[in-house]
Structures are given as structure tokens and as C-alpha cells.
Design an enzyme around this catalytic site. Sequence first.
Site, PDB file in Angstrom:
ATOM      1  N   TYR A  62      36.332 -76.738 -57.328  1.00  0.00           N
ATOM      2  CA  TYR A  62      36.165 -76.870 -55.876  1.00  0.00           C
ATOM      3  C   TYR A  62      37.336 -76.270 -55.103  1.00  0.00           C
ATOM      4  CZ  TYR A  62      31.954 -79.464 -56.680  1.00  0.00           C
ATOM      5  OH  TYR A  62      30.683 -79.794 -57.075  1.00  0.00           O
ATOM      6  N   HIS A 115      24.967 -82.294 -48.323  1.00  0.00           N
ATOM      7  CA  HIS A 115      25.684 -82.247 -49.605  1.00  0.00           C
ATOM      8  C   HIS A 115      27.198 -82.280 -49.411  1.00  0.00           C
ATOM      9  CE1 HIS A 115      22.022 -80.409 -51.954  1.00  0.00           C
ATOM     10  NE2 HIS A 115      21.882 -81.682 -51.658  1.00  0.00           N
TER      11      HIS A 115
HETATM   12  P1  OAD Z   1      20.102 -71.489 -54.718  1.00  0.00           P
HETATM   13  O1  OAD Z   1      21.173 -70.638 -55.269  1.00  0.00           O
HETATM   14  O2  OAD Z   1      19.345 -72.362 -55.647  1.00  0.00           O
HETATM   15  O3  OAD Z   1      19.016 -70.599 -53.947  1.00  0.00           O
HETATM   16  C1  OAD Z   1      19.417 -69.622 -53.022  1.00  0.00           C
HETATM   17  C2  OAD Z   1      18.190 -68.933 -52.483  1.00  0.00           C
HETATM   18  O4  OAD Z   1      18.637 -67.994 -51.504  1.00  0.00           O
HETATM   19  C3  OAD Z   1      17.372 -68.148 -53.525  1.00  0.00           C
HETATM   20  O5  OAD Z   1      15.999 -68.479 -53.393  1.00  0.00           O
HETATM   21  C4  OAD Z   1      17.634 -66.683 -53.169  1.00  0.00           C
HETATM   22  O6  OAD Z   1      16.494 -65.857 -53.389  1.00  0.00           O
HETATM   23  C5  OAD Z   1      17.933 -66.786 -51.686  1.00  0.00           C
HETATM   24  N1  OAD Z   1      18.793 -65.705 -51.180  1.00  0.00           N
HETATM   25  C6  OAD Z   1      19.768 -65.018 -51.812  1.00  0.00           C
HETATM   26  N2  OAD Z   1      20.331 -64.121 -51.006  1.00  0.00           N
HETATM   27  C7  OAD Z   1      19.699 -64.222 -49.811  1.00  0.00           C
HETATM   28  C8  OAD Z   1      19.820 -63.539 -48.560  1.00  0.00           C
HETATM   29  N3  OAD Z   1      20.726 -62.574 -48.346  1.00  0.00           N
HETATM   30  N4  OAD Z   1      18.979 -63.907 -47.563  1.00  0.00           N
HETATM   31  C9  OAD Z   1      18.071 -64.876 -47.745  1.00  0.00           C
HETATM   32  N5  OAD Z   1      17.907 -65.557 -48.893  1.00  0.00           N
HETATM   33  C10 OAD Z   1      18.722 -65.238 -49.913  1.00  0.00           C
HETATM   34  O7  OAD Z   1      20.784 -72.343 -53.538  1.00  0.00           O
HETATM   35  P2  OAD Z   1      20.280 -73.662 -52.819  1.00  0.00           P
HETATM   36  O8  OAD Z   1      18.798 -73.704 -52.743  1.00  0.00           O
HETATM   37  O9  OAD Z   1      21.051 -73.795 -51.581  1.00  0.00           O
HETATM   38  O10 OAD Z   1      23.783 -78.643 -54.787  1.00  0.00           O
HETATM   39  O11 OAD Z   1      20.770 -74.760 -53.850  1.00  0.00           O
HETATM   40  C11 OAD Z   1      20.542 -76.107 -53.537  1.00  0.00           C
HETATM   41  C12 OAD Z   1      21.612 -76.956 -54.160  1.00  0.00           C
HETATM   42  O12 OAD Z   1      21.737 -76.665 -55.553  1.00  0.00           O
HETATM   43  C13 OAD Z   1      23.011 -76.701 -53.643  1.00  0.00           C
HETATM   44  O13 OAD Z   1      23.289 -77.359 -52.436  1.00  0.00           O
HETATM   45  C14 OAD Z   1      23.867 -77.215 -54.753  1.00  0.00           C
HETATM   46  C15 OAD Z   1      23.134 -76.565 -55.896  1.00  0.00           C
HETATM   47  O14 OAD Z   1      23.291 -77.137 -57.139  1.00  0.00           O
HETATM   48  C16 OAD Z   1      24.800 -79.376 -55.288  1.00  0.00           C
HETATM   49  O15 OAD Z   1      25.798 -78.861 -55.750  1.00  0.00           O
HETATM   50  C17 OAD Z   1      24.579 -80.846 -55.221  1.00  0.00           C
END
Ligand code: OAD
Length: 244
Positions: A62, A115
Site C-alpha cells: 500500500y 473501499h
Molecule cells: P478491475 O481491474 O477488476 O476492472 C477494471 C475494468 O476497467 C475492466 O473491466 C477494464 O476493461 C476496464 N478498463 C480498463 N481500462 C479502461 C479505460 N481506459 N476506460 C474504461 N474502462 C477501462 O477493477 P475494479 O472493477 O475496480 O477491491 O475492481 C473492483 C475491486 O477489486 C477493487 O476495488 C479492489 C479489487 O480487488 C479491493 O481491493 C477490496
Amino acid sequence: MARLHQDFSIVILTGAGTSAESGLDTFRGSSGGGGIWAQHNLEEVATPEAFAKDPDLVHAFYNARRAALFNVEPNAAHQALAKLEQAFAGNVTLVTQNVDDLHERGGSKSTIHMHGELRRARCTACDARFEWLDDLLVSSVCPSCQSVGGMRPDVVWFGEMPYQMGRIYELLEVCDLFAAIGTSGNVYPAAQFVHHAASHGAETYELNLEPTGSSRDFHRRAYGKASEIVPDWVESLLRGQRVS
Ligand code: OAD
């Protein structure tokens, strides 16, 4: 094309894809793979058990992510969402899974960090929370109770309850429009917000780089870079239009 009215209420959920073009890694990468969880074992750095077993490793993970915030800037997606919050005639609530501070630096005033936040620390002894911009160490002293060894990042780990869930569910139940932006829909409870909002009558939108496993759960979808599709979507809303 229906006009939107002043009581219209919008809830927006953002994820790591919103900050990707600012230079922060997503967790699961795009369809090509990669992402933070391809480089780190989440069970070793993002659970209460990991912190109990190896706090130095968790702090190092972190601390690096907190330090990275000093080298990035908000992008057009953050700025567009701040503009929507300020200029939209109805209510806009931004709920983010992101622990970065780019929504705030992009101009958003009342983001719910479900989060937690990298730039905050929490004392496990007295539960006090503080802004914290430096590295956190096992030797860090709680500014409130002076305990040593119990300071942790004020982020939500796997197995912990996200922040402000009661308020978020209330907002989802009364909103007219729910949008998920830049999130893969892999992590609960955020992944089920679309169902909760839709079951209470909201129209739902997915804005993402690419379709996700949840895409069919949304009424409307737009795919592309957040820095491009989010400003377009915001302009459509501000023109009082429902967009397709
Ligand atoms: P993810 O990394 O799982 O998903 C990110 C999403 O953003 C994917 O579907 C990509 O296709 C999309 N993406 C990437 N680049 C992009 C761009 N330039 N424009 C638009 N979309 C884009 O991230 P989260 O869904 O945020 O939790 O993950 C959810 C949680 O999982 C996080 O908060 C974290 C993680 O583990 C904890 O740590 C508790």
C-alpha cells in the site's frame, strides 16, 4: 428522447478503469490479462489475515500505491463526472471502489469511497482515522492513542464490510439512473448494485473499455476509453437527454 427532470437522481459506481488513463493499474487488466492481481497475490496483501501474518509486506504494497498517487493526475473522465455533479439539475452521487484520490482532485465534492482511501490510515487499537500521506510502518504511532504496531491503511480488505453500505443501498433504491464505469463487476457487493438499482426501477448503464461478464445485466452500454465515453455521456445528460 425523454427530458430529465429536477428530481432525477443518478448513482454512479466507478472502478479502476476510470483511473487507468491517469496511469494507475487496474486489478484484473483488460481481456489481454495483467493488472495488480497478476503481480501480487491478493491473499498475501489484501486481507486481514495477511496483515496479521506479514504487516511489513502489506504496508509495502500500500505504501507503493500511495506514493504512486503523487505521480498521477485526474483524467477527462474524473473531470467530466465532477462537472456532472456540479451542473446537473438533479441529484448525482458518486460511489467509488477506487482508493485513489483522483475523483476529489478532478473536482468531485462528495464521493463515497466504499473501499476506503489510500491517503488515510486507521488505528486498529482505537479505531481513529487520519489523513496519512507518508509511508505506514509497523513502527508508526497512532496520533490519537499513541499505540504502536496497529496502524493500517484505511482501505477495505477482502473479508471486510465496505463503507457506507446502508446509505449506498438507500440511494440505489431511489435512483432513476445507475451507471457503472470502468469496473469489471467481479467484486461483491459492488457487482450487485446494478441488480439492486434495476429491481427498484432504475435504468442502468455500463460504460467500460470492453464488455464485462455483467454487460447483459445493464439496459444500456457504451464501450471505449473512459476519457472519451464518459465526457460524451455527461454532455448527453447535461443536455437533458437519455442516451443510448
Ligand atoms: P478491475 O481491474 O477488476 O476492472 C477494471 C475494468 O476497467 C475492466 O473491466 C477494464 O476493461 C476496464 N478498463 C480498463 N481500462 C479502461 C479505460 N481506459 N476506460 C474504461 N474502462 C477501462 O477493477 P475494479 O472493477 O475496480 O477491491 O475492481 C473492483 C475491486 O477489486 C477493487 O476495488 C479492489 C479489487 O480487488 C479491493 O481491493 C477490496
